[in-house]
Motif scaffolding. Structure first.
Motif, mmCIF file in Angstrom:
data_model
loop_
_atom_site.group_PDB
_atom_site.id
_atom_site.type_symbol
_atom_site.label_atom_id
_atom_site.label_comp_id
_atom_site.label_asym_id
_atom_site.label_seq_id
_atom_site.Cartn_x
_atom_site.Cartn_y
_atom_site.Cartn_z
ATOM 1 N N HIS A 14 0.666 -1.155 0.045
ATOM 2 C CA HIS A 14 -0.080 -0.131 -0.011
ATOM 3 C C HIS A 14 1.017 1.308 -0.022
ATOM 4 C CE1 HIS A 14 -3.274 2.779 1.511
ATOM 5 N NE2 HIS A 14 -4.094 1.876 0.538
ATOM 6 N N VAL A 15 1.891 1.397 0.721
ATOM 7 C CA VAL A 15 2.699 2.372 0.873
ATOM 8 C C VAL A 15 3.516 2.621 -0.566
ATOM 9 C CG1 VAL A 15 5.115 3.159 1.642
ATOM 10 C CG2 VAL A 15 3.328 2.203 3.312
ATOM 11 N N LEU A 16 3.831 1.525 -1.271
ATOM 12 C CA LEU A 16 4.724 1.693 -2.563
ATOM 13 C C LEU A 16 3.716 2.208 -3.644
ATOM 14 C CD1 LEU A 16 7.064 -1.338 -2.402
ATOM 15 C CD2 LEU A 16 7.557 1.033 -1.659
ATOM 16 N N SER A 17 2.350 1.796 -3.496
ATOM 17 C CA SER A 17 1.462 2.032 -4.449
ATOM 18 C C SER A 17 1.347 3.590 -4.626
ATOM 19 C CB SER A 17 0.288 1.227 -4.210
ATOM 20 O OG SER A 17 -0.573 2.017 -3.280
ATOM 21 N N ALA A 30 -12.664 -0.886 -11.012
ATOM 22 C CA ALA A 30 -11.648 -2.243 -11.060
ATOM 23 C C ALA A 30 -11.372 -2.535 -9.820
ATOM 24 C CB ALA A 30 -10.677 -1.713 -12.013
ATOM 25 N N PRO A 31 -10.668 -3.972 -9.748
ATOM 26 C CA PRO A 31 -10.040 -4.105 -8.486
ATOM 27 C C PRO A 31 -9.125 -3.184 -7.922
ATOM 28 C CG PRO A 31 -10.297 -5.981 -9.808
ATOM 29 C CD PRO A 31 -10.553 -4.781 -10.821
ATOM 30 N N GLY A 32 -8.684 -3.317 -6.555
ATOM 31 C CA GLY A 32 -7.607 -2.519 -6.120
ATOM 32 C C GLY A 32 -6.157 -2.671 -7.072
ATOM 33 N N ASP A 82 -3.020 -10.508 -15.510
ATOM 34 C CA ASP A 82 -2.965 -11.920 -16.205
ATOM 35 C C ASP A 82 -4.481 -12.490 -16.049
ATOM 36 O OD1 ASP A 82 -2.846 -14.464 -16.818
ATOM 37 O OD2 ASP A 82 -1.171 -14.893 -15.466
ATOM 38 N N PRO A 83 -5.062 -12.596 -17.394
ATOM 39 C CA PRO A 83 -6.458 -12.946 -17.214
ATOM 40 C C PRO A 83 -6.747 -14.568 -16.733
ATOM 41 C CG PRO A 83 -5.835 -12.072 -19.571
ATOM 42 C CD PRO A 83 -4.555 -12.259 -18.742
ATOM 43 N N GLN A 84 -5.514 -15.089 -16.641
ATOM 44 C CA GLN A 84 -5.710 -16.480 -16.132
ATOM 45 C C GLN A 84 -5.542 -16.556 -14.640
ATOM 46 O OE1 GLN A 84 -6.263 -19.066 -18.522
ATOM 47 N NE2 GLN A 84 -5.683 -18.290 -20.151
ATOM 48 N N ALA A 85 -5.228 -15.514 -13.900
ATOM 49 C CA ALA A 85 -4.899 -15.720 -12.585
ATOM 50 C C ALA A 85 -5.793 -15.176 -11.761
ATOM 51 C CB ALA A 85 -3.750 -14.702 -12.415
ATOM 52 N N PRO A 86 -6.073 -15.768 -10.610
ATOM 53 C CA PRO A 86 -7.216 -15.390 -9.692
ATOM 54 C C PRO A 86 -7.155 -13.822 -9.459
ATOM 55 C CG PRO A 86 -5.829 -16.993 -8.639
ATOM 56 C CD PRO A 86 -4.988 -16.688 -9.661
ATOM 57 N N VAL A 87 -8.301 -13.296 -9.239
ATOM 58 C CA VAL A 87 -8.386 -11.682 -9.129
ATOM 59 C C VAL A 87 -8.141 -11.547 -7.584
ATOM 60 C CG1 VAL A 87 -11.060 -12.078 -8.554
ATOM 61 C CG2 VAL A 87 -10.099 -9.798 -9.478
ATOM 62 N N SER A 88 -7.615 -10.394 -7.249
ATOM 63 C CA SER A 88 -7.429 -10.248 -5.907
ATOM 64 C C SER A 88 -7.656 -8.919 -5.672
ATOM 65 C CB SER A 88 -5.574 -10.530 -5.843
ATOM 66 O OG SER A 88 -5.276 -10.309 -4.404
ATOM 67 N N ARG A 132 -9.794 -3.644 0.792
ATOM 68 C CA ARG A 132 -9.295 -4.152 -0.264
ATOM 69 C C ARG A 132 -7.832 -4.156 -0.339
ATOM 70 N NH1 ARG A 132 -11.992 -1.929 -5.904
ATOM 71 N NH2 ARG A 132 -10.673 -0.208 -5.902
ATOM 72 N N TRP A 133 -7.064 -3.845 0.644
ATOM 73 C CA TRP A 133 -5.562 -3.961 0.464
ATOM 74 C C TRP A 133 -4.967 -5.063 0.717
ATOM 75 C CZ3 TRP A 133 -7.054 -3.679 5.286
ATOM 76 C CH2 TRP A 133 -6.247 -3.862 6.288
#
Lengths: 438, 438, 438, 438
Positions: free
Chosen positions: B159-162, B261-263, B294-300, B426-427
């Protein structure tokens, strides 16, 4: 309403004459509630959660207009098409709506104009009810909807009046019964699989079903609600200052809001024995004006956070909504909006004013917080169309309350009825009954 | 700790050598996590929910000092008594503490001084572990506590780096596996009474028990987590703009926060096919730096509100925590903090990286939101004393997540483990798996 | 800088060798200020008004890069083009910039990297200064700009350290002089038309001109600043609780913020005579650590609101900025940043540390609030281009302060210098001197 | 009122018959203003800065009760002692008062009851005026006080009505004059020392004095106010999106509030030539209902921030309050509250509706922002007692406006009158006139 199918909301609808009678009685009761109010009283919004009386008068009429008259009465024309924007509450599917927190800024239409609007809706509804084409399920839903708003109208009005340092009185005080309240006891219930939820064909809100099985463990319920006297003990024992008794969010809320007693309580500085004020000089404000706190009466206007902390302090817990529902016998009111109660009664042993099982004050005194989050029952699906927004979209962050208060219309009392509020809210008549593992 | 009784927190404590090994490994892993970080990175607090790295380093040491060394190591003296005030998180019974939202304002002690403090605690702990007098239950609790903070340290650092427009990289990117993800399917489970909760004698958090029975109806679980590609379909279908898909509080939150969109996702304006950016130019920021989605990876990094709306859009629902727990077979990780994963994997058919029942990605990819409020299990009672504040006082307003993420230490993976966050947060690495009635 | 014309900002620029010496000395002094600070100290932002030390280090370098090196040193290339975004403060014409309230979230570049950046700018500046092509006016402006940030760096650092319950010390305490302060008197000045504002050809900020005439009435100024002892009398007399002494906005601010003493004061509960604490146990926090309040020293860290109320309580008023400027004789410092003062002195009769007219403490103790709003002088026009944003756009809602504080560099002391802050701010070293009609 | 001395507020008080006539006319005009309003309109408070109509009706009566009747009419008894708490505005010396931001929550007394209260005060005042003992200065102050509230009553009502999507009309529209507005020119004034402020013995507010000398430089004033047409040019030129035109606080406010046009303007999406809407489809809402923006009429409802930015865009500046006062000749209204104007006129060459010097629209169209902060004149001292709070305590953070608007009563027009508002406020009828150095 864009009704998704011809399937009615529930199977067993009322016969035409009973439906018409229900409609008339419901509408009439709303008007009876505003007797004695000035237009000023009915215009103001005291917080976002509460709405002006005028808005309740208009919104309940709009509900019939939008969901019954427009789709079902040929040739019906609204007196003002803009009312749909002004008086829609939260039905997104029914179109855009005016901001909820600004309802108190709308001075026009005036109360008189809103009453004209009501009268026009009533006249059109009378024609529809006479026509034999009335959608009985939607009309019954509209009546129950209006009953809910009758209760809200009063709790919102109490909130408005409470801001006035002149402490205006809505209805004249009535003398308190001099009898002692029944002592508290515990009623035991066995565990096992029980049936929960509305299962019949008669009217119930969608969130009361589907009927389903739940597994309970043996438990006990207090035979009456927690009293103001017991609450004063909690206060005297430092309940509001002891973080270990509270959920963390609850204690933070209590600190931020400066809670040190239930809602509408204040300490009468000049108070004391002999002058009529309550224990420790505590007073409370109600629709019957300012009154000394009655130690024998059920405590009201406490939040979930406070109720949960009290239960911990008392070495007990809140019941689950299933435990409550399973224990509730047949409805035995006597202290409802129709009776003109406006405030909770003392619990009277042998009065029968609870269930036949010895539980007192289940109906018509205070709503009772349960420890159950308001979530969908297994298999729940909201109806399609705008009425599907009635309950389902609120199923997060709220807790279920069961029973009914002295402001609840009789027809709203039902063992399966699920009321729900946020855990910080306390402008409703909300109290509690203790539970514990058996 | 003012330990209320001599009864240990759980029955089956570790043998002394295993306990010492666990302690050393846990403490060492924390230090490994800060390799490459500058003092600046470890000082800043980016929001109230997140804490500085330096604070995590100190707080986990304080936990051992406060609950283990002070009461159990004769003659132990803290290097600075004021650290108890600075590094207590929320244990009211352990004394006053510094305001949580101001942890980022404390520049002294420096990181180097905090590492000295850690070393001192470790030396004292070594003496205690050697002494044969070590309270094994509290030390094991302290290790698990530190593992939780290892995960938080990383999510808070992300979160900091973002917030830094330079998009600094914590760990170098690793190439994505080129294999296709397994297609989603449904796994059916029968209804009935099941046993839920931790029942053994080994370590578990208090909130994982008591073990008790729950009644389930037949249901199905998706065989893998929802992917970013599926989430992109939800977005393309107007998911974030359709109020009818959302809980009302959820939609209001999404509007207020401007979620679309997701975080940690953003649209790379210059993006497109051929330049390495993801579908529709969507990028995401992770501890391995900015990367195409990556469309194949789980959403997070989706909130409960978003997960719940997605499930409705997909014609499904979130599982209850009981449905999840009953379905979870033995833990089969491979993608945890120890493996250096830092991001979720694609689901690989036949990889066995789920349970033996065909469910993939249960462990070590993303935490999975359930539809269950975080409430006490029947009969739950928090331990007395300060450790009793560990879990119980958070049991309101939060939802349970199950499984574990790529940032979770291996020892935190457990079928009964109940993680919990507020529905708007959602962090964390939070995703979802769909469920439906069978 | 997109310099609008070849006309220099002021006429009398420095000779090349003096310019180079000024540049080197200024840059070196900044580095001297951070001696002893840890990277942690230099990273944190404690409120939106204050910036991290690291940001000051970088921003002052960016100023030279943006306005001097880019337009005037052929071939200059920034080490990182993104720094322009990170370290621009508020110059809209110089491009977009990072949100001011998030400066404390940027952990990279690290302090070491920022110091490299500074060194690179210094090396390039050395080449430019050697080249004979250096724009003397802009470089002198850049040096004065950096001097302002030297003072801000220290006041912002004090604010950071003050949040730390460990009360870290920036520079070791020095013993207080034991001499008594001079008694307060009044100095009379005649009315008439006076010349106000910077009129010479040497450097001054744009807002100090144009030089123009102002009409004064006869008045008196106190011969020294208001002391802490006098402020304690105001407090003891209920000054903070008497609304009639205050401007309405001031009293509302004081209530909201809970002010009951100057900034950085607190009452040492264990305090009292004999233990070194100040009157009534009042302590203060400074860059030299916690100290008893010195009744003989000028009060500092008071807002305009407080200063204005104090003056009314004292039966006096604040001087106008013109009254102050006309009374100020030649600059006679001795208590500036160069002297390592860090705190105001006691006023010493005969010390000559004021003007030759008998006014003490004009220079280098505390900034003195005037009763004048910060507004443009007649005929003021901001220079074109980005440097035109230096002062003009702040000319609303702020009040002028005159003189200089113990944290002010010597070269910033000037009778025409107009410092300005909002009336509620008090993290600067701000005090007051009384005035009255003659 | 605790009158500090027997010295009257001003020397030349009105003769008894003129005083009584002024009182009656003033009180009568207030009642005329509420003709056609419903109780609902008069109850609501739309923001903290604005008060309900009912409150204005009551507060102006309380002013006479508190400051005239109680101390000067023997035997006077208030009908309700609690009104003093409800209807005191901000006079701390007159006792505690109800929170300003909750005035809209007080539904009782009703409008009818407040009108009874007014009638009672009027009856008592009639007795006092007949008695020969009436304090003429305080009564005249009370009348002027009520005139100020007449204007506020209307601006506050406009704000209430503007929130209603039905756009209710207070007074019927009147046709616009078809004449062209006079072209703008410049009127030159010489510099020198001028006399400023009220100097006579007749009534003026305390802040209008003491009369004193001010030094002016030669300057020019625009011969009329800035028009809506000119403002549309500013908008079309990107005025609201160009930070370089604005004070920093102003631009931040404009962004935060989403300003892109004057207050009460909106773009009629279906608008365009031929349908009656204004330039570019801009409409405005006034007490005469929604209307197309009239390019020839003075712009109104602009904040100081906007006015200041417009002036910079136009290559001019705002006048100082001294420049304005010196230029204003004798009052020549014709467009005031008495005339029923309710909106500004077009400037008509030769109409004489300004001063004799060629300046048009000085009186009775829009209040004109000056560039002068609202600060005390040299030598100003507030009167002792509660009336001393009338003006002095507001002398910070506000700017002076001169002239008067179409909602201003005739008797409030005075060359020395100093109106004042915060720079962000725009619910008053506030416009501007340009100035520049000669």
């Amino acid at each position: 309403m864009a009704r998704a199918s011809s399937r009615p909301l529930f199977a067993e609808t009322l016969a035409p004459d009973r439906l018409a009678a229900l409609y008339r009685a419901t509408r009439q009761r709303t008007l009876a509630l505003i007797e004695g109010l000035a237009p000023e009283d009915m215009t103001v919004q005291s917080m976002e959660d509460a709405s002006p009386t005028k808005w309740h008068l208009a919104h309940t009429s709009w509900f019939f207009e939008e969901f019954v008259l427009r789709p079902h009465l040929a040739g019906y024309a609204s007196p003002d098409e803009r009312f749909a924007f002004l008086f829609n509450s939260y039905y997104v599917a029914a179109g855009p709506r005016f901001a909820r927190d600004r309802r108190g800024l709308v001075t026009r239409p005036t109360v008189a104009e809103v009453l004209d609007y009501r009268a026009g809706v009533d006249a059109a509804m009378a024609r529809l009810l006479d026509s034999g084409e009335a959608p009985a399920d939607l009309i019954e839903l509209g009546c129950h909807h209006e009953m809910q708003h009758q209760e809200l109208l009063l709790t919102d009005l109490l909130h408005v009046l409470s801001h006035n340092p002149l402490l205006p009185v809505y209805r004249a005080p009535t003398p308190l019964a001099s009898v002692e309240a029944a002592p508290a006891g515990w009623q035991r219930f066995e565990g096992g699989i029980v049936e929960i939820g509305h299962g019949g064909d008669s009217f119930a809100y969608d969130c009361e079903g589907p009927r389903h099985q739940a597994l309970l463990r043996p438990y006990e319920l207090a035979t009456r609600a927690v009293t103001c006297g017991e609450w004063l003990e909690f206060m005297a024992d430092g309940g509001y200052e002891t973080p270990g008794l509270w959920l963390m969010d609850g204690f933070a809320t209590a600190r931020r809001e400066g809670w040190e007693a239930p809602g509408y309580w204040w300490r009468d500085e000049g108070g004391g024995a002999g002058d009529g004020s309550g224990d420790g000089g505590w007073m409370t404000f109600s629709l019957r004006g300012p009154q000394p706190v009655d130690p024998q009466a059920p405590v009201s206007h406490v939040s979930y956070y406070e109720a949960e902390a009290f239960a911990r302090w008392a070495g007990a817990r809140l019941p689950s909504e299933f435990e409550w529902e399973r224990a509730a016998g047949p409805v035995q009111p006597g202290n409802t909006l129709e009776s003109g109660a406006l405030r909770p009664r003392r619990a009277l042993a042998g009065s029968g004013a609870g269930s036949g099982d010895g539980l007192l004050q289940l109906w018509g005194d205070v709503w009772e917080w349960t420890g159950s989050s308001y979530l969908p029952y297994p298999g729940f699906r909201a109806p399609e169309g705008a009425v599907g927004e009635y309950n389902g979209k609120f199923m997060v962050n709220q807790f279920v309350l069961r029973g009914g208060s002295a402001l609840t219309p009789r027809d709203q009392l039902r063992p399966t009825y699920r009321n729900f509020f946020y855990p910080h809210q306390r402008w409703q008549m909300t109290g509690l009954r203790l539970a514990r593992d058996a």
